[in-house]
Design a protein around this motif. Structure first.
Motif, short mmCIF file in Angstrom:
data_model
loop_
_atom_site.label_atom_id
_atom_site.label_comp_id
_atom_site.label_asym_id
_atom_site.label_seq_id
_atom_site.Cartn_x
_atom_site.Cartn_y
_atom_site.Cartn_z
N ARG A 18 10.92 -8.29 -30.28
CA ARG A 18 10.21 -7.15 -30.55
C ARG A 18 10.26 -6.38 -29.21
NH1 ARG A 18 6.29 -8.55 -35.23
NH2 ARG A 18 5.71 -10.00 -33.65
N CYS A 51 11.96 -13.56 -40.38
CA CYS A 51 11.68 -12.23 -40.10
C CYS A 51 11.84 -11.12 -41.23
CB CYS A 51 12.21 -11.99 -38.80
SG CYS A 51 13.75 -10.69 -39.11
N SER A 52 12.70 -11.32 -41.85
CA SER A 52 13.22 -10.60 -42.88
C SER A 52 11.90 -10.30 -43.71
CB SER A 52 14.40 -11.05 -43.73
OG SER A 52 14.88 -9.68 -44.37
N LEU A 54 8.81 -9.14 -42.83
CA LEU A 54 7.73 -9.05 -42.35
C LEU A 54 7.37 -7.83 -41.54
CD1 LEU A 54 7.87 -9.42 -38.76
CD2 LEU A 54 8.71 -11.68 -39.38
N THR A 55 6.13 -7.73 -41.03
CA THR A 55 5.66 -6.51 -40.21
C THR A 55 5.01 -6.88 -38.93
OG1 THR A 55 3.61 -6.60 -41.53
CG2 THR A 55 5.27 -5.26 -42.29
N PRO A 56 5.32 -6.06 -38.13
CA PRO A 56 6.49 -4.82 -37.75
C PRO A 56 7.82 -5.64 -38.03
CG PRO A 56 5.58 -5.53 -35.85
CD PRO A 56 4.82 -6.04 -36.44
N PRO A 57 8.71 -4.79 -38.54
CA PRO A 57 10.10 -5.45 -38.52
C PRO A 57 10.82 -5.91 -37.08
CG PRO A 57 10.18 -3.02 -38.73
CD PRO A 57 8.75 -3.48 -38.87
#
Length: 112
Positions: A18, A51-52, A54-57
Motif C-alpha cells: 500500500r 489481500c483480495s 480486504l480493506t483498504p484494497p
DNA sequence: AAAATGACATGAG
DNA sequence: ACTCATGCCATTT
C-alpha cells in the motif's frame, strides 16, 4: 485456527504494498526481505492472495517477481486488467512484463 | 498427520 | 546467457 503471528506478517506485506507510490513497482524478494523472510518470496505471494477482498484494497498489481513479470495477473481478474493498470500508471508493460524495471523499481528497504 | 501446491528466489551446470 | 534443481513458508486436499 491460529492465524496469529503469520497474520501479522500478512499485514506487514499489505502495508508495504500500500505504500508503493503510483507509477512504481516492487518485487517479492524485496518485500520478503523487509518482513524478515529472505527467501520467503512464496509467502509474499500467498499474502497477496489473501489481500483480495480486504480493506483498504492493496495495489497488488504493483508487485512483480524479480524479472518484473506480472506473475499474478491471473488472480487479479479478467484478461490483462493488471497490465492495463500498470500502463495507465505510466509504466511500460510488454508481454506481461515491466520494462525499465530499474527505473520504476521501488525498494521498501530504501524507503523505510 | 502427511503430501502436494503455489502470485518466487537463488545457485549451480 | 539459458535451463534445471533446491529452498522457503503457509494453505489446502
Amino acid at each position: 485456527m491460529k492465524r496469529t503471528d503469520n497474520q501479522d506478517l500478512y499485514e506487514a506485506i499489505f502495508d508495504i504494498v500500500r505504500l508503493v507510490p503510483s507509477g512504481r513497482v516492487t518485487t517479492y524478494g524485496a518485500i520478503a526481505a523487509v518482513i524478515g523472510l529472505r527467501s520467503g518470496a512464496r509467502f509474499v505471494g500467498h499474502a497477496l492472495k489473501h489481500c483480495s477482498g480486504l480493506t483498504p484494497p492493496v495495489p497488488a498489481h504493483r508487485v512483480l517477481n524479480s524479472s518484473g513479470l506480472l506473475t499474478g495477473r491471473h488472480h487479479f481478474g479478467p484478461g490483462n486488467e493488471m497490465q492495463e493498470l500498470l500502463e495507465k500508471e505510466g509504466i511500460k508493460v510488454i508481454d506481461n512484463k515491466v520494462v525499465t524495471l530499474d527505473k520504476y523499481f521501488w525498494d521498501p528497504l530504501k524507503e523505510l
